[in-house]
Structures are given as C-alpha cells and as structure tokens.
Design a protein around this motif. Sequence first.
Motif, PDB file in Angstrom:
ATOM      1  N   ARG A 485       0.843  -1.207   0.000  1.00  0.00           N
ATOM      2  CA  ARG A 485       0.000   0.000   0.000  1.00  0.00           C
ATOM      3  C   ARG A 485       0.876   1.254   0.000  1.00  0.00           C
ATOM      4  O   ARG A 485       0.610   2.212  -0.724  1.00  0.00           O
ATOM      5  N   MET A 486       1.919   1.254   0.812  1.00  0.00           N
ATOM      6  CA  MET A 486       2.839   2.397   0.825  1.00  0.00           C
ATOM      7  C   MET A 486       3.606   2.490  -0.491  1.00  0.00           C
ATOM      8  O   MET A 486       3.878   3.581  -0.996  1.00  0.00           O
ATOM      9  N   TYR A 490       4.508   5.620  -3.485  1.00  0.00           N
ATOM     10  CA  TYR A 490       5.930   5.815  -3.817  1.00  0.00           C
ATOM     11  C   TYR A 490       6.149   5.626  -5.322  1.00  0.00           C
ATOM     12  O   TYR A 490       6.775   6.458  -5.983  1.00  0.00           O
ATOM     13  N   LEU A 616       6.034   7.782   1.197  1.00  0.00           N
ATOM     14  CA  LEU A 616       6.067   6.658   2.137  1.00  0.00           C
ATOM     15  C   LEU A 616       5.611   7.095   3.520  1.00  0.00           C
ATOM     16  O   LEU A 616       4.809   6.420   4.174  1.00  0.00           O
ATOM     17  N   GLU A 619       1.665   8.030   3.801  1.00  0.00           N
ATOM     18  CA  GLU A 619       0.809   6.844   3.721  1.00  0.00           C
ATOM     19  C   GLU A 619       1.031   5.940   4.930  1.00  0.00           C
ATOM     20  O   GLU A 619       0.089   5.331   5.449  1.00  0.00           O
ATOM     21  N   GLY A 620       2.264   5.867   5.390  1.00  0.00           N
ATOM     22  CA  GLY A 620       2.552   5.058   6.569  1.00  0.00           C
ATOM     23  C   GLY A 620       1.809   5.556   7.794  1.00  0.00           C
ATOM     24  O   GLY A 620       1.280   4.765   8.588  1.00  0.00           O
ATOM     25  N   ILE A 623      -1.801   4.601   7.556  1.00  0.00           N
ATOM     26  CA  ILE A 623      -1.941   3.175   7.884  1.00  0.00           C
ATOM     27  C   ILE A 623      -1.953   2.980   9.398  1.00  0.00           C
ATOM     28  O   ILE A 623      -2.745   2.201   9.936  1.00  0.00           O
ATOM     29  N   ILE A 635       6.044  -0.633  10.963  1.00  0.00           N
ATOM     30  CA  ILE A 635       6.145  -0.135   9.588  1.00  0.00           C
ATOM     31  C   ILE A 635       7.612  -0.023   9.182  1.00  0.00           C
ATOM     32  O   ILE A 635       7.989  -0.365   8.055  1.00  0.00           O
ATOM     33  N   TYR A 639       9.527  -1.984   5.991  1.00  0.00           N
ATOM     34  CA  TYR A 639      10.231  -1.326   4.886  1.00  0.00           C
ATOM     35  C   TYR A 639      11.725  -1.609   4.848  1.00  0.00           C
ATOM     36  O   TYR A 639      12.335  -1.682   3.776  1.00  0.00           O
TER      37      TYR A 639
END
Length: 701
Positions: A485-486, A490, A616, A619-620, A623, A635, A639
């Motif tokens: 999703r992230m 990106y 990133l 969106e993180g 989330i 998270i 990553y």
Amino acid sequence: MPNTEKHPKSSPIGYEIKDGVALISIDNPPINAISAAVREGLLSSLDKAKNDNVSAVLLYCKGKTFIAGADITEFGKPQTSPTLPEVIAAIEEFAVPVMALLHGNALGGGLEIAMAAHYRCATATTKLGLPEVTLGLVPGSGGTQRLPRLVGAEKALAMISSGKPISATEALEHGLIDQIIESPSIDSALLHLREQIKNGAEIRRTGELLIPQTPDGFFAKKRLSIKPSGVLATSYILDLIELATKTNIDEGQQIERERFLECRSSAGSAALRHIFFAERSSAKLTGTAQSAIARPVEQVAIIGAGTMGGGIAMCFANADLPVTLVETAEANLSRGIAQIKMNYSQSMKRGLLSQEQVNDAIACIKPSLDYQDIANADLVIEATFENMEVKKEVFAKLVTVCKTDCILATNTSYLDIDTIAATTDRPQDVVGAHFFSPANIMKLLEVVRAEKTAPDVLKTIMEIGKRIGKVPVAVGVCHGFVGNRMLKGYARQAQLLLLEGCTPSQIDTAIQSWGMAMGPLAVGDLAGIDISYRSRRDQGIPSGSMAEFALPDALVESGRLGQKSGSGYYTYDQETRERSDDDSVITLASSIAQQWKIDRREIQDTEIIDRLTLALVNEGIRILDEGVAARPSDIDVVYVNGYGFPRWRGGPMYHAEKVGLKHILQKLRTLHKQTDDAFWEPAQLLIRLVEANRELSELNT
C-alpha cells in the motif's frame, strides 16, 4: 573438599576453587549478557583468585551459551564502572593462566573477554564473532586490536566488517581457539588447561602477540571498495585493524574506544539500534493474540509450485519441516522442483550450504498432484496466481480436504483476505502469510490478520515465521496491506516525475544515493512491469486511463515488460544485463505528458528524494491511524526488511521523526498547495501529533 565461596544469591557470578584452580562461572540467562553485575562480579572474582593464590583460572558460563553479547537494556546508557575494558585488562594481565571455556555463542563482548584469556577451548558447535557493525558500532573493548593478533588482519577484517560468526572448526584453523572439546564440561576444560601447564606453556597474552604481515596495498585496496553510507563503523573498522598492525595494544585500544563512543553517539548507529529493538517488538502480538497458545505445526503444504510457492517450500525445508508441494499439472510441478534444485545448487556453489544440507532439504519436499496428500497438514499456504477467482477456487478445495484444525493461509500480496475467508465455512482458520520474492531469501513476512482470524492462528503464523528464519510483522487487511500500500504512492510519484521531466536513471540514482537499495523504476523492471499492469486490469482500471500509469501501460503493450524481455523503463544489454536510459522511453513520456497537459521541467534530486520519501511517510502514518499496523516501528521493520529502505536510516517512521514531524507537515502542505493533489493531504494523525507536540515513537507499545 574443594574450597568454595559463593557470591550473594543475587549475583550472576559463581566462584569456587577445585584442586587449586579458580572456577569462575557466569549465570545470567538467557544469553549470559555482560551486565553491570556481571562485570562487577568478574572483577571481584579475579581479586579473590589472586588472594587465594590459585594455580590457574577457568572462566565458563552456565546455561546454553557462553557470553552472547552485551546487555541490551544498557544500550544508549553511559556504562557504569567497572567497564568492560577494565575487566578484560584484568583477565589478560592475570599472573596465572586463564582459560575460557566456550559453548553456544561467543559474540561481541563475550568474544572480547575470551580473547583476553590466555587459552581458549570450545565445543564443536560454538559460534564466534563480533557483530557490533550490525548496530553501527565498532567493537569497543579491544576486539579490533586482539582479533588481528590471533587470526591475522585479513581474517579479522572479514569477520568484523561482516559481523557474521564463524564455526569452532574455522576458529581453530585460524588460531582463534586452541582446542575443540567434545562437551562444555569443566573436567574436559581442566584437563586441557592442566596439559598446557604441565607442558610448560608460557602464558600467552593476546595483546603482546605480533600480527602477521599483510600483503602490500591490502588496506588501500579495501578502502576503495567501501561504499558511502551513514554508518561510521564501516570505515572505522578498516582503520582500526590497520592501526593494530602498526601500534601497541594500549594505543590501539585507546583509539578504538574513542571510535566506539563516536559511533555510539552517531545518527546511523541510533537508527540501527532502533531497528534492532523494532524487530524484537514486531514479533510481540497485541490484544488477545498475545496470550494465545500456538497450534502445533509439523506438516506443511504449499499450493502452487511457481516462483513464490517453490521459494516458500524451501523456507520450510531449510527448517527441517516436511512440505508437500501441490500442483495441478505435471509440467508445472516438474518445472517447480527443477527450479528449487537449481536454487539449492546455486547456494551450494556460493558456499552457503553443504551437499548434505541440500540433500536433507530436498528430501523434505514431497511433490504431489493430488490434494488428498495434504489431508493431514497442520498448515497450508496457498501461493497461486494473484487472482481472486483462482484463490477462491483453491480455498473451496482446501476446506473439503484439510483437517478441521488446519490453518489455511494465503500468500496474496494485495487481495482482500476477508473475502477469501468468507468463501469458507471456517474463516477463523484463514490468515494471510505474505512472503516476499525471492521467498527463500527475503526476511520479511507480513502476517495478515483478517476480521475473523482466530488469535491462536495469528500466534501460530508469527511463531512459524520465526522458526523458518523470517522477521514476522502482524498487519491488518487493506489493499496491499502495509508494504505494498505504501509502495503504491511511492511508485506513483516516480511515474509522475517521469512525466514531469525526469529520466529513469535520474530518479533511481537520486534515491539510491540517498540510501535505498534500488530505485523504483529499476525495481519495476526487475519484478516485471506486466505484473502491476495485470493488477490494474483486474481492478477494472482501463489501460491509459490514469496519467500516473499511462507510461507503464504503454510500455507493456509495446512488449517492454522489464528485464525479462530485455527492455522496460530501461534497455538492458543481452550479455551483461547492464541498464541504460532509452531515448524512446523518454520521448514516449514526453508525448504522454503533453496528452495529459503536464508541463515538463528540470527537476532537482532533492525534490525527487522529498517526494518519494514523503509519499512513504504520509501513507505510513495513515496506515497507523487506521490500525492496519500496530506500531510505527512495525512499519519501519516492514520497509527495512522487505523494500530496501536503508537500515541506517531506521525506516520511514523513524526517519520522519528525526527530520521532525512539524517539518514533514509543512512540506506536505506545501506539496498539497502546489499540486492540488489529494494524495499530499497530510494524514490526520500527523496533524494531531504536531498539534499535541507529540512524537510517533510515543505510539510504540
């Protein structure tokens, strides 16, 4: 009767005298870490031995291991007296022979203590190493100065710069230990120690040994191969080992300690320590699953023998778990088994596995064309094509074949696991197990908690993940879960940057120079542009209907699928696989930009880095706010372990906090205003944190 003196019950150190030899033991489970109490007890015991006029000292550890490292609870704190260098000096300078008996792991400060002893013996299964570089540190208690004196500068550099431990056999071969013994028994070690004394062997103080001469130009050549990064230790290790060849132990240790303290206070080391703790936290479940009891797993089945299915089967086989690998066609099954054997063959050629290990692993994998062969499986992992209808069909078969307490997992990367679970009459047994390609190598495992997943099922997959050597992170259901999703935002920014005026190499080079393992476009070519192309079609998105996907859609439809077709965003040399920008791609990007009325301009690398990293981060945080991830640090673990984010930057959430959440918010608001793109609207959690003057790390539990 032996003369015995015990430390207070609270002390982790034991002391007794047996036939004139002082036996000093460490009992500080689980890893006999070098805590302040251990250091104090060791120094006190050495003083006792001196006063007792013993003929020798045997240093050993109780439990499953020798000293396996520092006490992690003391990380980042000033070290109290006595310091480890003081303890090590007392051991090395002791007037009678000191022997260290090693078993399990002798790592970090544990190995530094062992090297200060005058003799070392170890069991055959002992692992020895100095892993400090993995935390952005250099050994701080003589490791860079004593190890070269025992094994030579070349071997010492290889060990310390990689942080990887070596076996007892290798340690004996290079002179790090003096003898391999059958068991970690005191009697065996005493026998060896008495033989040394009886034969009149002189006390061998490691700090007084001479280092074998290194080849001319060795250090200069190694220095050229060091890649720039935010980790000071990388270059300092080389400098310190070279220093060891030129100076005495006292001067070398003094400078080593200065470099250690400098590394410890550096940003890169702080980030690596953050990830160290984050990976341990990610394995701990929250809520009801925390206290659940995992189900036993002794038989595993994998549905699908493609790239992912075969790789997942290897993970379990490597952990000595029997695996049934199921396919629907003989040709597909044969192809999958052949690929598995090829992967193992390559591992053997690189020296990662022995022929015996490969044979044992392959023997764990049973190929099958019959679903009835998995009737007794405790865990089934579906690893078929990323298509909802295909997966529903597989799960419909599984519920008719598998026993009632079998866990049914799907390796989907994007699809809604709640929808898959709803097709069964046992949604409590359904869970996501998202492996990353290549599955037999990549460490990350996203364990996806569906709405009705039972707590014991979640606990089981987390524990199985650790058992097969993965870093498991529990996440919730959404399109793409945490990582993908992230990645979508990106990758979207990379596509827009192409249309706005960047070349593929400019984008990839900028973010790689910042620290990412690969740029987004190189990753797309490596994975295959057609994968995301098909995903968009499955979602009902018409080809060329969105500006950010118009270029990759056009590339795929012209036959440019990535590396596998010889061209994608780049053109690839057929022999070397070296990539280069292709003018036709740049021309196509310009044409698409004109169609979408996007102005092309010169873009600086700083803007590329900002847009990719902020995509990133924002969106993180969304989330996190939605509860898809339990902790910001989870998270970061995703990553760093799955997407090539530099460990020395600590992950996107850690990076955001170090940049400053207020600064991040300002940049997002500026981008939102400049572009009128809803994507840049700041996450509500970010706004709340800034307004409350709070940090993301406060949300870690």
